[in-house]
Design a protein around this motif. Structure first.
Motif, mmCIF file in Angstrom:
data_model
loop_
_atom_site.group_PDB
_atom_site.id
_atom_site.type_symbol
_atom_site.label_atom_id
_atom_site.label_comp_id
_atom_site.label_asym_id
_atom_site.label_seq_id
_atom_site.Cartn_x
_atom_site.Cartn_y
_atom_site.Cartn_z
ATOM 1 N N ALA A 17 43.547 36.215 44.275
ATOM 2 C CA ALA A 17 43.403 35.395 43.074
ATOM 3 C C ALA A 17 43.034 36.225 41.840
ATOM 4 C CB ALA A 17 42.344 34.319 43.313
ATOM 5 N N ASP A 18 42.550 37.448 42.032
ATOM 6 C CA ASP A 18 42.143 38.306 40.912
ATOM 7 C C ASP A 18 43.279 39.156 40.354
ATOM 8 O OD1 ASP A 18 39.364 37.606 41.122
ATOM 9 O OD2 ASP A 18 39.187 39.013 42.811
ATOM 10 N N VAL A 19 44.418 39.198 41.037
ATOM 11 C CA VAL A 19 45.466 40.166 40.707
ATOM 12 C C VAL A 19 45.887 40.095 39.241
ATOM 13 C CG1 VAL A 19 47.864 40.840 41.152
ATOM 14 C CG2 VAL A 19 46.282 40.476 43.065
ATOM 15 N N ASP A 20 46.211 38.930 38.729
ATOM 16 C CA ASP A 20 46.692 38.833 37.344
ATOM 17 C C ASP A 20 45.633 39.288 36.345
ATOM 18 O OD1 ASP A 20 49.184 37.947 38.194
ATOM 19 O OD2 ASP A 20 48.711 35.820 37.885
ATOM 20 N N ALA A 21 44.383 38.903 36.566
ATOM 21 C CA ALA A 21 43.305 39.317 35.664
ATOM 22 C C ALA A 21 43.098 40.831 35.732
ATOM 23 C CB ALA A 21 42.011 38.586 36.010
#
Length: 191
Positions: A17-21
């Motif tokens: 869930a952190d990949v884009d950020a």
């Protein structure tokens, strides 16, 4: 003035869930006009992307890697990759939000990354590669105890996943730091 290290930091492993950020953070620290707010910019030597979601996800999913994510007040402000490579760990994908650079946050994060590499894997050295023309960045790492080895590897010219070089003399230099085991009673940062 409140420094970037005055507010509590939370260190944790990145999730899918952190990949884009994390991609946005890494790009903002190294590429384009936003990177010029900090001192780690590579905008004058490389254009294009620094990483992509696939590259970040690969680190998150790798059994020998950790993408240490650093939050302050619930917001991702920094990250770094730690990869177990036998007797040493590899340190990479290090990014600090450009607006927070220069306030000691990077120094705090690299010290925690070194501590965690020793604690988790029992390694005795940390290795990293830095673009050899980045003298200011290399000097910063030298002040943290890293030494230049003179061992170079070529920049992947022609592979735009790593950026579009603006000069023809880019290569990576290996920097190494010997790590010591923590002293008994040494505290740790919250994870």
């Amino acid at each position: 003035m409140e420094s970037a290290t005055d507010t509590a930091l939370t260190f944790r492993d990145a999730t899918d869930a952190d990949v884009d950020a994390l991609v946005a953070l890494i790009e903002s620290a190294y590429r384009g006009d936003s990177s010029r707010a900090g001192w780690t910019t590579e905008a004058d030597i490389l254009r294009g992307q620094r990483t992509d979601p696939e590259g970040v996800l690969e680190v998150v999913k790798s059994p020998d890697s950790r993408l240490l994510t650093v939050e302050r007040e619930g917001r991702i402000v920094a990250c770094c990759q730690l990869e177990h490579r036998g007797a040493h760990a590899y340190f990479g994908m290090f990014a600090v939000s450009p607006t927070l650079q220069g306030a000691g946050l990077g120094r705090t994060i690299i010290a925690e990354a070194e501590r965690q590499a020793v604690e988790t894997w029992g390694v005795h050295e940390m290795h990293m590669t830095v673009i050899s023309v980045r003298q200011d960045l290399i000097a910063w790492y030298e002040r943290r105890g890293y030494r230049r080895t003179g061992r170079m590897t070529p920049f992947p010219y022609g592979d735009e996943r790593f950026g579009i070089p603006q000069r023809d003399d880019l290569q990576f230099e290996l920097l190494v730091k010997e790590l010591s085991r923590p002293s008994p009673g040494t505290g740790s940062v919250t994870r």
